[in-house]
Design a protein around this motif. Structure first.
Motif, PDB file in Angstrom:
ATOM      1  N   THR A  50      -5.217  -5.609 -31.494  1.00  0.00           N
ATOM      2  CA  THR A  50      -4.205  -6.581 -31.891  1.00  0.00           C
ATOM      3  C   THR A  50      -4.545  -7.953 -31.332  1.00  0.00           C
ATOM      4  OG1 THR A  50      -2.552  -4.812 -31.960  1.00  0.00           O
ATOM      5  CG2 THR A  50      -1.723  -7.065 -31.891  1.00  0.00           C
ATOM      6  N   GLU A  51      -4.981  -8.009 -30.080  1.00  0.00           N
ATOM      7  CA  GLU A  51      -5.375  -9.289 -29.469  1.00  0.00           C
ATOM      8  C   GLU A  51      -6.511  -9.955 -30.240  1.00  0.00           C
ATOM      9  OE1 GLU A  51      -4.765  -9.342 -24.736  1.00  0.00           O
ATOM     10  OE2 GLU A  51      -6.245  -7.913 -25.451  1.00  0.00           O
ATOM     11  N   ILE A  52      -7.478  -9.181 -30.628  1.00  0.00           N
ATOM     12  CA  ILE A  52      -8.620  -9.737 -31.367  1.00  0.00           C
ATOM     13  C   ILE A  52      -8.165 -10.345 -32.686  1.00  0.00           C
ATOM     14  CG2 ILE A  52     -10.740  -9.115 -32.614  1.00  0.00           C
ATOM     15  CD1 ILE A  52     -11.202  -7.033 -30.298  1.00  0.00           C
ATOM     16  N   TYR A  53      -7.310  -9.647 -33.377  1.00  0.00           N
ATOM     17  CA  TYR A  53      -6.817 -10.159 -34.659  1.00  0.00           C
ATOM     18  C   TYR A  53      -5.975 -11.421 -34.473  1.00  0.00           C
ATOM     19  CZ  TYR A  53      -4.781 -10.295 -39.312  1.00  0.00           C
ATOM     20  OH  TYR A  53      -4.380 -10.689 -40.573  1.00  0.00           O
ATOM     21  N   ILE A  54      -5.132 -11.413 -33.461  1.00  0.00           N
ATOM     22  CA  ILE A  54      -4.315 -12.597 -33.192  1.00  0.00           C
ATOM     23  C   ILE A  54      -5.202 -13.785 -32.838  1.00  0.00           C
ATOM     24  CG2 ILE A  54      -2.651 -13.586 -31.552  1.00  0.00           C
ATOM     25  CD1 ILE A  54      -1.326 -10.793 -31.530  1.00  0.00           C
ATOM     26  N   ARG A  55      -6.210 -13.546 -32.024  1.00  0.00           N
ATOM     27  CA  ARG A  55      -7.148 -14.625 -31.680  1.00  0.00           C
ATOM     28  C   ARG A  55      -7.824 -15.175 -32.925  1.00  0.00           C
ATOM     29  NH1 ARG A  55     -11.727 -12.453 -28.827  1.00  0.00           N
ATOM     30  NH2 ARG A  55     -12.866 -12.753 -30.739  1.00  0.00           N
ATOM     31  N   GLN A  56      -8.214 -14.296 -33.817  1.00  0.00           N
ATOM     32  CA  GLN A  56      -8.863 -14.720 -35.065  1.00  0.00           C
ATOM     33  C   GLN A  56      -7.941 -15.653 -35.859  1.00  0.00           C
ATOM     34  OE1 GLN A  56     -10.329 -11.563 -37.653  1.00  0.00           O
ATOM     35  NE2 GLN A  56      -9.652 -12.724 -39.422  1.00  0.00           N
ATOM     36  N   LEU A  73      -2.691   1.519 -38.871  1.00  0.00           N
ATOM     37  CA  LEU A  73      -3.066   2.905 -38.590  1.00  0.00           C
ATOM     38  C   LEU A  73      -3.166   3.183 -37.099  1.00  0.00           C
ATOM     39  CD1 LEU A  73      -5.674   3.509 -41.432  1.00  0.00           C
ATOM     40  CD2 LEU A  73      -3.273   4.233 -41.338  1.00  0.00           C
ATOM     41  N   ARG A  74      -3.705   2.249 -36.337  1.00  0.00           N
ATOM     42  CA  ARG A  74      -3.843   2.433 -34.885  1.00  0.00           C
ATOM     43  C   ARG A  74      -2.465   2.612 -34.238  1.00  0.00           C
ATOM     44  NH1 ARG A  74      -7.596   3.993 -31.670  1.00  0.00           N
ATOM     45  NH2 ARG A  74      -9.057   2.433 -32.390  1.00  0.00           N
ATOM     46  N   TRP A  75      -1.522   1.694 -34.565  1.00  0.00           N
ATOM     47  CA  TRP A  75      -0.193   1.789 -33.975  1.00  0.00           C
ATOM     48  C   TRP A  75       0.535   3.046 -34.458  1.00  0.00           C
ATOM     49  CZ3 TRP A  75       1.435  -0.663 -29.832  1.00  0.00           C
ATOM     50  CH2 TRP A  75       0.837  -1.879 -29.481  1.00  0.00           C
ATOM     51  N   THR A  76       0.306   3.456 -35.687  1.00  0.00           N
ATOM     52  CA  THR A  76       0.938   4.672 -36.211  1.00  0.00           C
ATOM     53  C   THR A  76       0.376   5.908 -35.510  1.00  0.00           C
ATOM     54  OG1 THR A  76       1.336   3.587 -38.331  1.00  0.00           O
ATOM     55  CG2 THR A  76       1.411   5.995 -38.303  1.00  0.00           C
ATOM     56  N   GLU A  77      -0.955   5.963 -35.321  1.00  0.00           N
ATOM     57  CA  GLU A  77      -1.561   7.071 -34.575  1.00  0.00           C
ATOM     58  C   GLU A  77      -1.013   7.136 -33.159  1.00  0.00           C
ATOM     59  OE1 GLU A  77      -5.723   6.176 -34.829  1.00  0.00           O
ATOM     60  OE2 GLU A  77      -5.965   7.236 -36.735  1.00  0.00           O
ATOM     61  N   LEU A  78      -0.839   5.975 -32.553  1.00  0.00           N
ATOM     62  CA  LEU A  78      -0.275   5.924 -31.215  1.00  0.00           C
ATOM     63  C   LEU A  78       1.144   6.487 -31.214  1.00  0.00           C
ATOM     64  CD1 LEU A  78      -0.381   5.085 -28.264  1.00  0.00           C
ATOM     65  CD2 LEU A  78       0.158   2.753 -28.977  1.00  0.00           C
ATOM     66  N   SER A  79       1.906   6.177 -32.248  1.00  0.00           N
ATOM     67  CA  SER A  79       3.273   6.709 -32.319  1.00  0.00           C
ATOM     68  C   SER A  79       3.259   8.236 -32.349  1.00  0.00           C
ATOM     69  CB  SER A  79       4.022   6.140 -33.527  1.00  0.00           C
ATOM     70  OG  SER A  79       3.635   6.750 -34.737  1.00  0.00           O
ATOM     71  N   PHE A  80       2.293   8.819 -33.054  1.00  0.00           N
ATOM     72  CA  PHE A  80       2.193  10.283 -33.103  1.00  0.00           C
ATOM     73  C   PHE A  80       1.873  10.857 -31.723  1.00  0.00           C
ATOM     74  CE2 PHE A  80       0.577   9.769 -37.717  1.00  0.00           C
ATOM     75  CZ  PHE A  80       1.871   9.679 -38.194  1.00  0.00           C
ATOM     76  N   ASP A 113       1.387 -16.932 -29.906  1.00  0.00           N
ATOM     77  CA  ASP A 113       1.216 -17.260 -28.491  1.00  0.00           C
ATOM     78  C   ASP A 113       1.995 -16.297 -27.600  1.00  0.00           C
ATOM     79  OD1 ASP A 113      -0.445 -19.389 -29.089  1.00  0.00           O
ATOM     80  OD2 ASP A 113       1.139 -20.902 -28.905  1.00  0.00           O
ATOM     81  N   GLN A 114       3.250 -16.042 -27.958  1.00  0.00           N
ATOM     82  CA  GLN A 114       4.090 -15.139 -27.177  1.00  0.00           C
ATOM     83  C   GLN A 114       3.516 -13.723 -27.197  1.00  0.00           C
ATOM     84  OE1 GLN A 114       8.076 -14.640 -28.666  1.00  0.00           O
ATOM     85  NE2 GLN A 114       8.840 -13.875 -26.714  1.00  0.00           N
ATOM     86  N   LEU A 115       3.094 -13.271 -28.349  1.00  0.00           N
ATOM     87  CA  LEU A 115       2.537 -11.931 -28.467  1.00  0.00           C
ATOM     88  C   LEU A 115       1.233 -11.806 -27.682  1.00  0.00           C
ATOM     89  CD1 LEU A 115       2.733  -9.115 -29.654  1.00  0.00           C
ATOM     90  CD2 LEU A 115       1.625  -9.986 -31.720  1.00  0.00           C
ATOM     91  N   ALA A 116       0.375 -12.810 -27.751  1.00  0.00           N
ATOM     92  CA  ALA A 116      -0.890 -12.780 -27.014  1.00  0.00           C
ATOM     93  C   ALA A 116      -0.645 -12.674 -25.516  1.00  0.00           C
ATOM     94  CB  ALA A 116      -1.718 -14.009 -27.338  1.00  0.00           C
ATOM     95  N   ASP A 117       0.337 -13.412 -24.997  1.00  0.00           N
ATOM     96  CA  ASP A 117       0.657 -13.339 -23.570  1.00  0.00           C
ATOM     97  C   ASP A 117       1.124 -11.936 -23.182  1.00  0.00           C
ATOM     98  OD1 ASP A 117       0.018 -16.006 -23.232  1.00  0.00           O
ATOM     99  OD2 ASP A 117       2.106 -16.696 -23.304  1.00  0.00           O
ATOM    100  N   LYS A 118       1.998 -11.344 -23.973  1.00  0.00           N
ATOM    101  CA  LYS A 118       2.511 -10.003 -23.680  1.00  0.00           C
ATOM    102  C   LYS A 118       1.398  -8.960 -23.778  1.00  0.00           C
ATOM    103  CE  LYS A 118       6.862 -10.664 -22.835  1.00  0.00           C
ATOM    104  NZ  LYS A 118       7.455 -10.339 -21.540  1.00  0.00           N
ATOM    105  N   LEU A 119       0.522  -9.097 -24.765  1.00  0.00           N
ATOM    106  CA  LEU A 119      -0.582  -8.147 -24.911  1.00  0.00           C
ATOM    107  C   LEU A 119      -1.513  -8.205 -23.710  1.00  0.00           C
ATOM    108  CD1 LEU A 119      -1.408  -8.616 -28.690  1.00  0.00           C
ATOM    109  CD2 LEU A 119      -0.498  -6.551 -27.634  1.00  0.00           C
TER     110      LEU A 119
END
Length: 134
Positions: A50-56, A73-80, A113-119
């Motif tokens: 997610t950080e990489i995509y946000i940076r992009q 898909l990554r976040w959905t797999e994590l939910s499982f 910006d807010q999301l990047a800081d939290k990540l």
């Protein structure tokens, strides 16, 4: 409309919940730590992707349906994985996050910006917790 709308506050809430989970994991018994290792590493992977995509995007890149698919898909797999170890509330938040990435309606600089800081904060806590659980 699916009824699963995700706001910036909701996404930040996911990260806050994961942060609390990591803190609680430090106090958990060995069995719980063992069960949680795989899910914890999945959190780190989801955060990094997610950080990489946000940076992009912040660097002027274009939004990518391919990357958004991968994040979804990554976040959905994590939910499982989280559901499997009994973390239903966090699992649901990750599922909704996966739904968000499947069709994000907009990004603005303040949100990114807010999301990047939290990540970044979450990744640091995840790495520390993973080392402590070795």
């Amino acid at each position: 409309m699916t009824g699963l709308e995700l706001t910036a506050a909701d996404l930040i809430g996911v990260l806050t919940h994961v942060k609390r989970w990591i803190s609680n994991l430090r106090r958990a018994g060995n069995d719980r730590k063992t069960e949680s290792r795989k899910a914890l590493r999945s959190v780190i992977l989801a955060v990094r992707e997610t950080e990489i995509y946000i940076r992009q995007i912040k660097d002027g890149g274009r939004k990518s349906i391919t990357i958004e698919r991968e994040l979804s898909l990554r976040w959905t797999e994590l939910s499982f994985a989280l559901e499997d170890i009994g973390l239903s509330k966090l699992s649901n938040k990750c599922r909704v996050t996966g739904k968000f990435w499947a069709d994000p309606s907009k990004f603005d600089k303040a949100f990114l910006d807010q999301l990047a800081d939290k990540l970044n904060e979450l990744e640091q806590l995840s790495v520390t917790a993973d080392k402590e659980n070795n």
